[in-house]
Motif scaffolding. Structure first.
Motif, mmCIF file in Angstrom:
data_model
loop_
_atom_site.group_PDB
_atom_site.id
_atom_site.type_symbol
_atom_site.label_atom_id
_atom_site.label_comp_id
_atom_site.label_asym_id
_atom_site.label_seq_id
_atom_site.Cartn_x
_atom_site.Cartn_y
_atom_site.Cartn_z
ATOM 1 N N TYR A 189 -24.408 44.103 49.059
ATOM 2 C CA TYR A 189 -23.417 44.986 49.412
ATOM 3 C C TYR A 189 -24.135 45.580 50.477
ATOM 4 C CZ TYR A 189 -26.625 48.261 46.694
ATOM 5 O OH TYR A 189 -27.653 49.050 46.647
ATOM 6 N N TYR A 190 -23.217 46.908 51.195
ATOM 7 C CA TYR A 190 -23.394 47.624 52.054
ATOM 8 C C TYR A 190 -22.958 49.029 51.897
ATOM 9 C CZ TYR A 190 -26.034 48.404 56.686
ATOM 10 O OH TYR A 190 -26.850 49.095 57.460
ATOM 11 N N ASP A 191 -23.478 50.127 52.150
ATOM 12 C CA ASP A 191 -23.268 51.294 51.687
ATOM 13 C C ASP A 191 -22.779 52.162 53.120
ATOM 14 O OD1 ASP A 191 -23.198 51.240 48.951
ATOM 15 O OD2 ASP A 191 -25.200 52.289 48.714
ATOM 16 N N PHE A 192 -21.703 52.452 53.461
ATOM 17 C CA PHE A 192 -21.196 53.317 54.305
ATOM 18 C C PHE A 192 -20.678 54.608 54.165
ATOM 19 C CE2 PHE A 192 -20.120 48.559 54.867
ATOM 20 C CZ PHE A 192 -20.679 48.504 55.946
ATOM 21 N N GLY A 193 -21.015 55.464 55.355
ATOM 22 C CA GLY A 193 -20.510 56.978 55.156
ATOM 23 C C GLY A 193 -19.747 57.129 56.320
ATOM 24 N N GLY A 194 -19.197 58.348 56.740
ATOM 25 C CA GLY A 194 -18.334 58.544 57.816
ATOM 26 C C GLY A 194 -16.921 58.991 57.503
ATOM 27 N N PRO A 195 -15.945 59.165 58.409
ATOM 28 C CA PRO A 195 -14.471 59.557 58.234
ATOM 29 C C PRO A 195 -13.867 58.430 57.800
ATOM 30 C CG PRO A 195 -15.233 59.068 60.705
ATOM 31 C CD PRO A 195 -16.352 58.924 59.916
ATOM 32 N N GLN A 196 -14.032 56.890 57.854
ATOM 33 C CA GLN A 196 -13.047 55.923 57.484
ATOM 34 C C GLN A 196 -13.155 56.126 55.902
ATOM 35 O OE1 GLN A 196 -16.350 55.243 58.831
ATOM 36 N NE2 GLN A 196 -16.964 54.841 56.796
ATOM 37 N N ARG A 197 -11.871 55.406 55.520
ATOM 38 C CA ARG A 197 -11.868 55.259 54.063
ATOM 39 C C ARG A 197 -11.253 53.793 53.914
ATOM 40 N NH1 ARG A 197 -14.573 58.499 53.839
ATOM 41 N NH2 ARG A 197 -14.737 60.445 52.881
ATOM 42 N N PHE A 198 -12.008 52.978 53.696
ATOM 43 C CA PHE A 198 -11.715 51.458 53.485
ATOM 44 C C PHE A 198 -10.626 51.361 52.211
ATOM 45 C CE2 PHE A 198 -16.142 51.350 54.809
ATOM 46 C CZ PHE A 198 -15.840 51.037 56.091
ATOM 47 N N THR A 199 -9.589 50.146 52.695
ATOM 48 C CA THR A 199 -8.961 49.702 51.442
ATOM 49 C C THR A 199 -9.061 48.387 51.393
ATOM 50 O OG1 THR A 199 -7.062 49.277 53.123
ATOM 51 C CG2 THR A 199 -7.159 51.284 52.550
ATOM 52 N N MET A 200 -8.424 47.851 50.201
ATOM 53 C CA MET A 200 -8.588 46.220 50.063
ATOM 54 C C MET A 200 -7.963 45.660 51.249
ATOM 55 S SD MET A 200 -10.413 45.783 47.478
ATOM 56 C CE MET A 200 -10.500 44.216 47.296
ATOM 57 N N GLN A 201 -6.913 46.006 52.038
ATOM 58 C CA GLN A 201 -6.273 45.537 53.243
ATOM 59 C C GLN A 201 -7.618 45.456 54.368
ATOM 60 O OE1 GLN A 201 -4.768 47.845 51.283
ATOM 61 N NE2 GLN A 201 -3.564 46.290 50.063
ATOM 62 N N LEU A 235 -10.573 44.717 53.941
ATOM 63 C CA LEU A 235 -11.377 43.550 53.866
ATOM 64 C C LEU A 235 -11.172 42.499 54.640
ATOM 65 C CD1 LEU A 235 -12.512 43.785 50.148
ATOM 66 C CD2 LEU A 235 -13.416 45.060 52.092
ATOM 67 N N SER A 236 -9.857 41.733 54.516
ATOM 68 C CA SER A 236 -9.724 40.706 55.426
ATOM 69 C C SER A 236 -9.975 40.810 57.037
ATOM 70 C CB SER A 236 -8.313 40.388 55.194
ATOM 71 O OG SER A 236 -7.196 41.320 55.599
ATOM 72 N N VAL A 237 -9.556 42.049 57.393
ATOM 73 C CA VAL A 237 -9.608 42.376 58.831
ATOM 74 C C VAL A 237 -11.223 42.359 59.231
ATOM 75 C CG1 VAL A 237 -9.645 44.300 60.681
ATOM 76 C CG2 VAL A 237 -7.840 43.681 59.028
ATOM 77 N N ILE A 238 -12.028 43.010 58.188
ATOM 78 C CA ILE A 238 -13.802 42.978 58.504
ATOM 79 C C ILE A 238 -14.098 41.454 58.311
ATOM 80 C CG2 ILE A 238 -15.894 43.673 57.246
ATOM 81 C CD1 ILE A 238 -14.158 46.236 56.333
ATOM 82 N N GLU A 239 -13.680 40.495 57.464
ATOM 83 C CA GLU A 239 -14.060 39.303 57.132
ATOM 84 C C GLU A 239 -13.546 38.474 58.599
ATOM 85 O OE1 GLU A 239 -12.159 37.487 53.918
ATOM 86 O OE2 GLU A 239 -13.598 37.989 52.442
ATOM 87 N N ALA A 240 -12.516 38.772 58.873
ATOM 88 C CA ALA A 240 -12.348 38.002 60.474
ATOM 89 C C ALA A 240 -13.329 38.460 61.571
ATOM 90 C CB ALA A 240 -10.888 38.415 60.735
ATOM 91 N N GLU A 241 -13.627 39.583 61.591
ATOM 92 C CA GLU A 241 -14.669 39.957 62.549
ATOM 93 C C GLU A 241 -16.150 39.567 62.310
ATOM 94 O OE1 GLU A 241 -15.914 41.395 66.103
ATOM 95 O OE2 GLU A 241 -13.808 41.976 65.141
ATOM 96 N N MET A 242 -16.454 39.343 60.949
ATOM 97 C CA MET A 242 -17.559 38.813 60.393
ATOM 98 C C MET A 242 -17.598 37.385 60.930
ATOM 99 S SD MET A 242 -18.253 40.437 56.535
ATOM 100 C CE MET A 242 -19.505 39.522 56.194
ATOM 101 N N ALA A 243 -16.385 36.846 60.838
ATOM 102 C CA ALA A 243 -16.520 35.293 61.105
ATOM 103 C C ALA A 243 -16.664 35.120 62.615
ATOM 104 C CB ALA A 243 -15.112 34.441 60.970
ATOM 105 N N ARG A 244 -16.072 36.006 63.487
ATOM 106 C CA ARG A 244 -16.717 35.984 64.986
ATOM 107 C C ARG A 244 -17.962 36.075 65.232
ATOM 108 N NH1 ARG A 244 -11.003 37.992 65.220
ATOM 109 N NH2 ARG A 244 -11.782 40.262 64.592
ATOM 110 N N ILE A 245 -18.451 36.909 64.481
ATOM 111 C CA ILE A 245 -20.069 37.177 64.662
ATOM 112 C C ILE A 245 -20.883 36.030 64.484
ATOM 113 C CG2 ILE A 245 -22.134 38.642 63.978
ATOM 114 C CD1 ILE A 245 -20.366 41.028 63.745
#
Length: 267
Positions: free
Chosen positions: A41-53, A55-65
């Motif tokens: 897991y990774y813990d994040f702070g800041g103004p953003q509020r993640f949603t389940m939607q 996660l797919s965007v983050i996964e796509a960026e992870m795949a690019r990395i």
């Protein structure tokens, strides 16, 4: 810090997650991203509020990395250099983690691409070694487990050395979810769970009361059997609330009798 190969893989995947979130949400604050027995897991702070939607965007960026095959580069720095680095980026949680490192212990940074994290390691050679991963869920987490320090957002995921292993793990998770007693109990109208009362306190419904009574009646009257004593101890502790639009009936389930099932007429 010594890690198994699986722990290294999952910890490295957590760094890939941190890198992806940092790209997508530049104002994010980073805390920690350890491996766990089943993933990471990774813990994040800041103004953003993640949603389940998200996660797919983050996964796509992870795949690019991962496709960029960025090497994980370890660098030992002075405490002062690390302090300047994270202060300049406004990473207040990292400054707190820096303070946790005892004087005299090495301070190490790990970098992959444009992402640098305060980390003792260890890692796989490069992001390209992250073969199969999946982000699973989002949860709130008190910083350092202390509600006074504020709540962070925790993204859970898992990673395996092969897609076959990941697929098998995800299938097992899906089967466990299908058999989840919390879901089945509500689908069968045995109990309900109300967040306003507490997720750990099932609210017994008439069908559940019948089952409870039948279980109790399966023991001989005035039984001194240890199993009966343990059963009574387990079920008599919580108060159960049967809620109706007009009335709220509060009872101790230890006092329930077979006639209790008649409360179904209220519904």
């Amino acid at each position: 810090m010594s890690m198994t190969s699986v722990q290294e893989l999952r910890h490295s995947t957590a760094h890939v997650l941190g890198a992806a979130v940092s790209r997508l949400f530049p104002e994010v604050l980073l805390d920690i991203g350890p491996p766990t027995d089943t993933g990471f897991y990774y813990d994040f702070g800041g103004p953003q509020r993640f949603t389940m939607q998200d996660l797919s965007v983050i996964e796509a960026e992870m795949a690019r990395i991962v496709a960029e095959n960025q090497p994980f580069v370890r660098r030992e720095v002075s405490r002062e250099e690390a302090l300047r680095f994270f202060t300049g980026r406004g990473q207040t949680y990292k400054l707190g983690r820096l303070d946790d490192i005892p004087e005299g212990e090495p301070v190490t940074l790990y970098t992959n691409g444009d992402f640098t994290d305060l980390c003792a390691g260890t890692h796989v050679i490069s992001t390209g070694k992250v073969a199969a991963f999946k982000l699973l869920s989002i949860a709130g987490a008190w910083h350092r487990g202390d509600e006074k320090l504020g709540q962070l957002q925790r993204i859970y995921g898992t990673a395996f050395a092969s897609q076959e292993e990941l697929d098998a793990h995800l299938a097992a998770l899906a089967e466990a979810a299908r058999r989840d007693h919390r879901k089945l109990g509500q689908q069968l109208h045995l109990f309900r769970i109300d967040a306003s009362i507490g997720s750990g306190l099932p609210l017994l419904l008439p069908k559940g009361a019948i089952i409870r009574t039948e279980l109790e009646n399966s023991f001989p009257p005035n039984s001194s059997n240890m199993a009966m004593s343990d059963f009574t101890r387990r079920i008599s502790a919580p108060s159960i609330f049967i809620r109706h639009p007009v009335i709220i009936l509060t009872m101790r389930i230890a006092c329930m009798s077979p006639s209790t099932s008649r409360i179904g007429s209220f519904y």
